[in-house]
Structures are given as C-alpha cells and as structure tokens.
Enzyme design. Structure first.
Site, short mmCIF file in Angstrom:
data_model
loop_
_atom_site.label_atom_id
_atom_site.label_comp_id
_atom_site.label_asym_id
_atom_site.label_seq_id
_atom_site.Cartn_x
_atom_site.Cartn_y
_atom_site.Cartn_z
N LYS A 81 0.84 -1.11 -0.02
CA LYS A 81 -0.06 0.01 0.08
C LYS A 81 0.86 1.26 0.00
CE LYS A 81 -3.91 2.12 2.67
NZ LYS A 81 -4.58 1.53 4.21
N SER A 157 -9.80 1.51 3.24
CA SER A 157 -8.65 2.48 2.43
C SER A 157 -7.81 1.65 1.59
CB SER A 157 -8.09 3.43 3.23
OG SER A 157 -7.23 2.77 4.18
N SER A 181 -9.59 -1.07 7.27
CA SER A 181 -9.05 -0.94 5.82
C SER A 181 -8.52 -2.11 5.22
CB SER A 181 -8.03 0.32 5.93
OG SER A 181 -8.77 1.59 5.88
N1 GLN Z 1 -12.89 3.88 6.68
C1 GLN Z 1 -12.20 3.98 8.09
C2 GLN Z 1 -11.90 5.37 7.87
O1 GLN Z 1 -12.17 5.90 6.84
C3 GLN Z 1 -11.03 3.07 8.07
C4 GLN Z 1 -10.00 3.65 7.58
C5 GLN Z 1 -8.74 2.86 7.82
O2 GLN Z 1 -9.10 1.39 8.41
N2 GLN Z 1 -7.60 3.11 7.59
O3 GLN Z 1 -11.42 6.00 8.86
#
Ligand code: GLN
Length: 488
Positions: A81, A157, A181
């Site tokens: 990532k 994400s 994420s």
């Molecule tokens: N979807 C969650 C957020 O927007 C988690 C994101 C993540 O785990 N990096 O914060």
C-alpha cells in the site's frame, strides 16, 4: 487451483521455486505482464518499478542457485500500500500533498520482506488519501475499481492492495487497518485479509493516520499464505516503541497443529438492522459449518457496539489532526507556489495539498481536541473505548473467537455513496476491533447472486493470531471460494 502463475498461492509457487521448476524472474515477469494487461482497468497501482522488481527477482534466483534461499517468500512479488515506505521509491498516501515525495528509507516491514524473507517488493498500491475512506474514491489520483465488477468500488482504504491481489497483479500485498481498511476491502474483493493485534507489527515507515489504531497486515489468497506473510513482518522493533516484545511464533506450523473444536461467539449486535440479507445468509451458513465441525456456538453480547462509530470518529480524527500537522509545506510535501510568507505557506500548501475528506477529518479532530470540548468529546471517547475493549475481553471468558460479517453490504457502485456518513457506516463491524486492539481477519465466504464476494470476519484474542488463523483455515479447507477468480 488456477494454472495461471499470477493466481497461484505463495505455498504453491514456493514449492515450484524450491524444486527449480520456476524462477523468481519468470514469476515476476508473469506478474508484471498481468499488471500491464489489466491495471489500466483496475487502477490498483500508483506506481511500480519494473527494472527494480526484476533486479530483486534476479538476486533471489542467484541466492537460490547458491543454496542460500531465505524461505517460502524468497522471490515472491508482494505489493505494498502506498503508505509504506520503500527507499528510493515514491511514497504518496494517494495525496497531492506527497505527489512528488520519494522515500529516503525503508519501513521496517519493507526491510523485513526484502532482507530477511527475500520477497520481491513490487509496486505501490493506490488507497484512500492518507488511508481515510472505505471505497478508495478518496484517492487524489484515481479510484480503484473492483476486479469482480469494474463499475463498483473495491472497498477501502487499502482498495489497491485488495484489488491488485484479486486481479493477479501481485501474489500477496500489505495494507494498513485503522478501522477496517484491510478487512473490508478483502471482503469486497474476495481475498483473505488480516489485521494483527495492535503492537504485533512495527509501524516504523508507515505514514501515520491514527497512531493508537493503525496496524499493518497482509492480504493473501489463502489463510496459510497470510500466516507466512504475517510471520515475516511481525516482531519487536526498537524503532517503534509501541511494538510488543515477544517471540514470533511459526504461524504456519501452528496452523497445522491447532485442530479445534473451538468455542465461537456470535455477537448479537452484529446481526441487526442494516445487514444485507445475502451476507447474513452466507455468514449463517458459515456458522452452521462450524457447528457441524463440533464447535460450540454461543450468542454473546457486546453492549457498547452502538458507540463504536462515534468513538472511532472522535479518536481517529483527533490523532489524525495531530499526525497530519507535519505536512506544513516546509518539511514535507507540497508547497504552494502563490504563498507570500510563512503562515501563508502553511495555509495555502495545506489547502491545496489535502483533499476534502482529509480536511474534514482534520477539522473534526481539531474540534474535539480544542479547549472546552476536549473533556466532552475526546476524554469521554477514551473512556468509552475502555468499555468497548472490556466488552470483548468479557466475551472471551466464554469463547475463543467471534464470528461476524466483515461488511454489512457487498461492493457498491462507484459514486453511489456521496454522503460521508453513509461511508462511515461501512465500518460498523470492523472498527470495534481496532478500538479494542484485537486481531481479526476476513475470509471469503461466498458470493451474492450478482457475483460479488462476501467476507466472514473472525475476531480473535490479543496476540492469538495462531488460533485465529487455524479457525479461519478450517473453514477455508472445506470451501472453494478462495479458488475463484474474476474474469478480467
Ligand atoms: N474507513 C475507515 C476510515 O475512513 C477506516 C480507514 C482505515 O482503516 N484506514 O477512517
């Protein structure tokens, strides 16, 4: 199992490499060719460096020829990532703020993969900007598309990490998980995804979002592959003071040793309103499977579940507002060309460099930390966080692990959810785990009638990844979901 190299598991490829039926260069070439064939549609990569990957693969082949292969990951292409630092390569967090940033050093996980495991670190994967989002639509560059249906989101994400793996553009990938994420995109793209216990993996060289929640973890085709990657990146690191001091087990051999039956808890709050009926039915079928295997299934309650979302969006934004203060246009990243003095540089660089969701989080986080509101929001959220963790620890007096859906809904259409709150609700089943610091994983558990992947979430006890993996493996071995691939 698919005969295409790029769809095979690490264990299968490692056996071929060890038997000299395959070289790391051939494997890497296959992955590069696949990426070139499909990535204009999937858009999983922010960047990749073919020559660098092939040089790593050639080095792996030379080691092997000299009898110095480093284990099952040697020569396996693994994508990262684009929030994980690779020396000499771009590191953007899918943000304009870092669009031209090149990392001067390797993250600890990168170094371990390259130097200890011998993996071929392959490309930097698209994600939501600074890992904030659940659909990958917050990438400042372009959205990632779900390989199972290119009109749909891959989740986020770490959407690029999930989609690249599902599309055969890497053999395994790493993502980061602050509120879901890794697990949510794994569910939406039909891969295995593991978020380890807080403290198991060093975050040195990970771009920080919310430091009390962030963990790095693997995406893989099989549970055994996830165990292999986890073993390669776990362990104490003097460069990350939050990393835990304990020996790392051999997760792969523990997988074979642990047989169950287990006591499994079903948190009733996770099967309430808002759960897609097809996902509910797939998860019920998985529960029935475990029961048939002789596992004891028990309904449990996590009474503070309804406070998870609020608590997360206070703590995560507070920490993000502090972590992102470093992007000031001076030390890192984008600097506005029209700024006239120091304050103007900060203001304009940040206004131009950050996208709307990142700004929303910074504003929210600054608000909950501001004097007069700190006690009412931030401090109270910390207290509720303790209650949330206690709920889980209380349930673990009776059961070994919990079974839930990973995501309440399957992959939705790109552009379908424009309201930020609707997106925040995607994490309803995943964020409690981060607040409690627990390990959890998503494993493929079926498809909807329209052919979209469904994920089963297994939540384990702190530092009991070996158990969690074994429970997941017993399900995977009796099902064939993980062997299905999208037609691209
Ligand atoms: N979807 C969650 C957020 O927007 C988690 C994101 C993540 O785990 N990096 O914060």
């Amino acid at each position: 199992m698919s005969s295409e190299l790029f769809y095979q598991s690490i264990t299968s490829l490692a056996a071929q490499l060890a038997a000299k039926k395959l070289t790391a260069v051939e494997l890497t070439q296959a992955v590069i060719a696949r990426t070139k064939a499909v990535d204009s549609r999937v858009q999983a990569f922010n960047s990749y460096d073919e020559a660098d990957a092939l040089a790593q693969a050639a080095a792996s082949d030379s080691r092997r020829a000299a009898g110095q292969a480093r284990g099952p990951l040697d020569g396996i292409p693994i994508g990262l990532k684009d929030v994980i630092a690779v020396a000499g390569q771009p590191l953007t967090a899918s943000s304009k703020m870092l669009a031209n940033f090149v990392s001067p050093y390797d993250a600890t996980v990168t170094r371990k993969l390259k130097e200890q495991a011998g993996a071929v670190v392959w490309g930097r994967l698209n994600c939501d900007e600074f890992a904030m989002g659940s659909s990958n639509e917050n990438s400042a560059f372009r959205p990632v598309r779900n390989p199972w249906d290119l009109t749909r989101v891959p989740g986020g994400s770490s959407g690029g990490s999930a989609a690249a793996l599902a599309a055969g553009e890497a053999i395994a990938t790493l993502g980061s998980d602050t509120g879901g994420s890794i697990r949510q995109p794994a569910a939406l793209c039909g891969t295995v995804g593991l978020k380890p216990t807080y403290g198991l993996i060093s975050r040195y060289g990970l771009i920080a979002f919310a430091s009390s929640l962030d963990q790095i973890g693997p995406f893989a085709r099989t549970v055994e592959d996830a165990a292999l990657v986890l073993g390669a990146i776990a362990g104490h690191d003097p460069l990350d003071s939050t990393s835990f001091q304990a020996p790392v087990p051999d997760y792969r051999s523990e997988l074979a040793a642990k047989k169950g039956p287990w006591k499994l808890g079903i948190p009733k709050e996770y099967f309430a309103e808002g759960l897609d009926p097809e996902i509910g039915a797939a998860v019920e079928a998985a529960i029935a499977f475990y029961k048939k295997q002789g596992c004891e299934i028990k309904e449990v309650s996590l009474p503070n579940t309804q406070s998870c979302l609020d608590t997360y969006y206070i703590i995560a934004t507070a920490e993000a507002s502090s972590n992102l203060a470093r992007y000031d246009g001076i030390r890192y990243g984008h600097r506005s060309k029209s700024a006239t003095d120091a304050i103007d540089i900060y203001a304009k660089s940040r206004a131009e460099g950050f996208g709307a969701e990142v700004k929303r989080r910074i504003i929210l986080g600054t608000y909950v930390l501001s004097s007069g509101y700190y006690d009412a929001y931030y401090l109270r959220a910390q207290k509720v966080r303790t209650l949330i963790r206690q709920d889980f620890l209380h349930a673990y007096k009776e059961v070994d692990a919990l079974l839930t859906p990973t995501s309440p809904i399957p992959a939705f259409k790109l552009g379908e959810k424009s309201d930020p709150l609707a997106l925040y609700l995607c994490d309803i089943y995943t964020i409690g785990v981060n607040l409690a610091g627990l390990p959890a994983m998503s494993v493929p558990c079926g498809f909807t009638k329209s052919g979209l992947p469904i994920g089963l979430q297994l939540i384990g006890q702190p530092f009991q990844e070996a158990n969690l993996l074994a429970i997941a493996r017993s399900y995977e071995q009796a099902h064939d979901w993980h062997n299905q691939h999208p037609s691209l």
